[in-house]
Design a protein around this motif. Structure first.
Motif, PDB file in Angstrom:
ATOM      1  N   LEU A  67       0.822  -1.204   0.000  1.00 27.82           N
ATOM      2  CA  LEU A  67       0.000   0.000   0.000  1.00 27.82           C
ATOM      3  C   LEU A  67       0.858   1.258   0.000  1.00 27.82           C
ATOM      4  CD1 LEU A  67      -2.684   1.513   0.216  1.00 27.82           C
ATOM      5  CD2 LEU A  67      -2.576   1.151   2.699  1.00 27.82           C
ATOM      6  N   MET A  68       1.889   1.282   0.817  1.00 27.13           N
ATOM      7  CA  MET A  68       2.763   2.454   0.874  1.00 27.13           C
ATOM      8  C   MET A  68       3.466   2.690  -0.452  1.00 27.13           C
ATOM      9  SD  MET A  68       2.086   3.763   3.708  1.00 27.13           S
ATOM     10  CE  MET A  68       3.248   5.098   3.536  1.00 27.13           C
ATOM     11  N   GLU A  69       3.872   1.630  -1.128  1.00 32.80           N
ATOM     12  CA  GLU A  69       4.524   1.776  -2.432  1.00 32.80           C
ATOM     13  C   GLU A  69       3.540   2.284  -3.478  1.00 32.80           C
ATOM     14  OE1 GLU A  69       7.248   1.852  -5.526  1.00 32.80           O
ATOM     15  OE2 GLU A  69       7.487   1.960  -3.348  1.00 32.80           O
ATOM     16  N   VAL A  70       2.316   1.783  -3.447  1.00 28.98           N
ATOM     17  CA  VAL A  70       1.292   2.253  -4.384  1.00 28.98           C
ATOM     18  C   VAL A  70       1.013   3.737  -4.159  1.00 28.98           C
ATOM     19  CG1 VAL A  70      -1.157   2.076  -4.997  1.00 28.98           C
ATOM     20  CG2 VAL A  70       0.229   0.009  -4.773  1.00 28.98           C
ATOM     21  N   LEU A  71       0.886   4.134  -2.902  1.00 30.08           N
ATOM     22  CA  LEU A  71       0.647   5.547  -2.594  1.00 30.08           C
ATOM     23  C   LEU A  71       1.819   6.418  -3.047  1.00 30.08           C
ATOM     24  CD1 LEU A  71      -0.993   5.210   0.932  1.00 30.08           C
ATOM     25  CD2 LEU A  71      -2.119   5.841  -1.214  1.00 30.08           C
ATOM     26  N   ARG A  72       3.038   5.940  -2.835  1.00 28.22           N
ATOM     27  CA  ARG A  72       4.217   6.690  -3.288  1.00 28.22           C
ATOM     28  C   ARG A  72       4.188   6.880  -4.799  1.00 28.22           C
ATOM     29  NH1 ARG A  72       8.912   6.425  -5.641  1.00 28.22           N
ATOM     30  NH2 ARG A  72       8.662   4.255  -6.220  1.00 28.22           N
ATOM     31  N   GLN A  73       3.874   5.796  -5.518  1.00 25.96           N
ATOM     32  CA  GLN A  73       3.820   5.869  -6.973  1.00 25.96           C
ATOM     33  C   GLN A  73       2.710   6.809  -7.450  1.00 25.96           C
ATOM     34  OE1 GLN A  73       3.710   1.965  -8.756  1.00 25.96           O
ATOM     35  NE2 GLN A  73       5.546   1.304  -7.674  1.00 25.96           N
ATOM     36  N   MET A  74       1.592   6.838  -6.748  1.00 24.44           N
ATOM     37  CA  MET A  74       0.510   7.755  -7.110  1.00 24.44           C
ATOM     38  C   MET A  74       0.944   9.203  -6.922  1.00 24.44           C
ATOM     39  SD  MET A  74      -2.815   5.738  -5.588  1.00 24.44           S
ATOM     40  CE  MET A  74      -3.908   7.120  -5.840  1.00 24.44           C
ATOM     41  N   MET A  75       1.705   9.462  -5.864  1.00 31.96           N
ATOM     42  CA  MET A  75       2.197  10.817  -5.626  1.00 31.96           C
ATOM     43  C   MET A  75       3.186  11.232  -6.707  1.00 31.96           C
ATOM     44  SD  MET A  75       2.697  10.852  -1.531  1.00 31.96           S
ATOM     45  CE  MET A  75       1.365  10.442  -0.434  1.00 31.96           C
ATOM     46  N   VAL A  76       4.061  10.323  -7.098  1.00 38.44           N
ATOM     47  CA  VAL A  76       5.005  10.608  -8.179  1.00 38.44           C
ATOM     48  C   VAL A  76       4.225  10.911  -9.465  1.00 38.44           C
ATOM     49  CG1 VAL A  76       6.769   9.589  -9.675  1.00 38.44           C
ATOM     50  CG2 VAL A  76       6.935   9.314  -7.200  1.00 38.44           C
ATOM     51  N   LYS A  77       3.209  10.119  -9.746  1.00 40.04           N
ATOM     52  CA  LYS A  77       2.380  10.344 -10.935  1.00 40.04           C
ATOM     53  C   LYS A  77       1.706  11.711 -10.867  1.00 40.04           C
ATOM     54  CE  LYS A  77      -1.434   8.317 -13.532  1.00 40.04           C
ATOM     55  NZ  LYS A  77      -2.404   7.211 -13.578  1.00 40.04           N
ATOM     56  N   ASP A  78       1.163  12.073  -9.690  1.00 44.02           N
ATOM     57  CA  ASP A  78       0.548  13.392  -9.521  1.00 44.02           C
ATOM     58  C   ASP A  78       1.548  14.503  -9.817  1.00 44.02           C
ATOM     59  OD1 ASP A  78      -1.882  12.276  -8.788  1.00 44.02           O
ATOM     60  OD2 ASP A  78      -1.586  12.609  -6.635  1.00 44.02           O
ATOM     61  N   ASN A  79       2.771  14.345  -9.317  1.00 39.79           N
ATOM     62  CA  ASN A  79       3.803  15.353  -9.551  1.00 39.79           C
ATOM     63  C   ASN A  79       4.128  15.472 -11.034  1.00 39.79           C
ATOM     64  OD1 ASN A  79       3.932  15.825  -6.822  1.00 39.79           O
ATOM     65  ND2 ASN A  79       5.763  14.591  -6.503  1.00 39.79           N
ATOM     66  N   LEU A  80       4.180  14.342 -11.726  1.00 45.13           N
ATOM     67  CA  LEU A  80       4.459  14.371 -13.160  1.00 45.13           C
ATOM     68  C   LEU A  80       3.346  15.061 -13.936  1.00 45.13           C
ATOM     69  CD1 LEU A  80       5.888  10.765 -13.653  1.00 45.13           C
ATOM     70  CD2 LEU A  80       7.149  12.905 -13.915  1.00 45.13           C
ATOM     71  N   VAL A  81       2.110  14.774 -13.584  1.00 44.12           N
ATOM     72  CA  VAL A  81       0.970  15.412 -14.254  1.00 44.12           C
ATOM     73  C   VAL A  81       0.981  16.913 -14.014  1.00 44.12           C
ATOM     74  CG1 VAL A  81      -1.554  15.562 -14.270  1.00 44.12           C
ATOM     75  CG2 VAL A  81      -0.458  13.331 -14.273  1.00 44.12           C
ATOM     76  N   LYS A  82       1.230  17.315 -12.766  1.00 42.30           N
ATOM     77  CA  LYS A  82       1.300  18.745 -12.453  1.00 42.30           C
ATOM     78  C   LYS A  82       2.391  19.418 -13.257  1.00 42.30           C
ATOM     79  CE  LYS A  82      -0.445  18.342  -7.746  1.00 42.30           C
ATOM     80  NZ  LYS A  82      -0.109  18.381  -6.313  1.00 42.30           N
ATOM     81  N   GLN A  83       3.541  18.771 -13.364  1.00 42.26           N
ATOM     82  CA  GLN A  83       4.659  19.338 -14.117  1.00 42.26           C
ATOM     83  C   GLN A  83       4.295  19.472 -15.594  1.00 42.26           C
ATOM     84  OE1 GLN A  83       7.360  20.614 -12.732  1.00 42.26           O
ATOM     85  NE2 GLN A  83       8.150  21.256 -14.703  1.00 42.26           N
ATOM     86  N   LEU A  84       3.619  18.479 -16.137  1.00 41.90           N
ATOM     87  CA  LEU A  84       3.204  18.525 -17.543  1.00 41.90           C
ATOM     88  C   LEU A  84       2.216  19.656 -17.793  1.00 41.90           C
ATOM     89  CD1 LEU A  84       2.861  14.728 -18.352  1.00 41.90           C
ATOM     90  CD2 LEU A  84       4.566  16.318 -19.269  1.00 41.90           C
ATOM     91  N   PHE A  85       1.290  19.882 -16.855  1.00 42.34           N
ATOM     92  CA  PHE A  85       0.339  20.974 -16.998  1.00 42.34           C
ATOM     93  C   PHE A  85       1.042  22.329 -16.939  1.00 42.34           C
ATOM     94  CE2 PHE A  85      -3.309  18.125 -15.821  1.00 42.34           C
ATOM     95  CZ  PHE A  85      -4.042  18.376 -16.978  1.00 42.34           C
ATOM     96  N   LYS A  86       2.050  22.447 -16.082  1.00 49.91           N
ATOM     97  CA  LYS A  86       2.809  23.690 -15.998  1.00 49.91           C
ATOM     98  C   LYS A  86       3.523  23.987 -17.311  1.00 49.91           C
ATOM     99  CE  LYS A  86       3.751  23.734 -11.031  1.00 49.91           C
ATOM    100  NZ  LYS A  86       4.817  23.624 -10.016  1.00 49.91           N
ATOM    101  N   GLN A  87       4.024  22.937 -17.967  1.00 49.14           N
ATOM    102  CA  GLN A  87       4.768  23.113 -19.205  1.00 49.14           C
ATOM    103  C   GLN A  87       3.865  23.373 -20.401  1.00 49.14           C
ATOM    104  OE1 GLN A  87       7.265  19.672 -19.600  1.00 49.14           O
ATOM    105  NE2 GLN A  87       8.592  20.239 -17.897  1.00 49.14           N
ATOM    106  N   ALA A  88       2.592  23.016 -20.280  1.00 48.00           N
ATOM    107  CA  ALA A  88       1.664  23.163 -21.417  1.00 48.00           C
ATOM    108  C   ALA A  88       1.197  24.587 -21.577  1.00 48.00           C
ATOM    109  CB  ALA A  88       0.453  22.248 -21.215  1.00 48.00           C
TER     110      ALA A  88
END
Length: 55
Positions: free
Chosen positions: A34-55
């Motif tokens: 569960l902790m690894e899944v949550l960590r990966q979801m947070m990383v994914k959220d950060n990537l999406v946020k970064q992509l939106f900033k660049q768009a």
């Protein structure tokens, strides 16, 4: 934007496969998973946020 909130057939299959696998985990293993899944979801959220900033 309109985001679908349903899983694809492939995602449903993957989810069922994971469900079957986690049934055999100990409590400690389940917590670590569960902790690894949550960590990966947070990383994914950060990537999406970064992509939106660049768009």
């Amino acid at each position: 934007m309109n985001f679908p909130n349903e899983l694809t057939l492939e995602q449903q299959f993957r989810l069922q496969t994971l469900k079957d696998q986690v049934q055999t985990l100990s409590q400690q293993e389940a917590q670590e998973f569960l902790m690894e899944v949550l960590r990966q979801m947070m990383v994914k959220d950060n990537l999406v946020k970064q992509l939106f900033k660049q768009a």
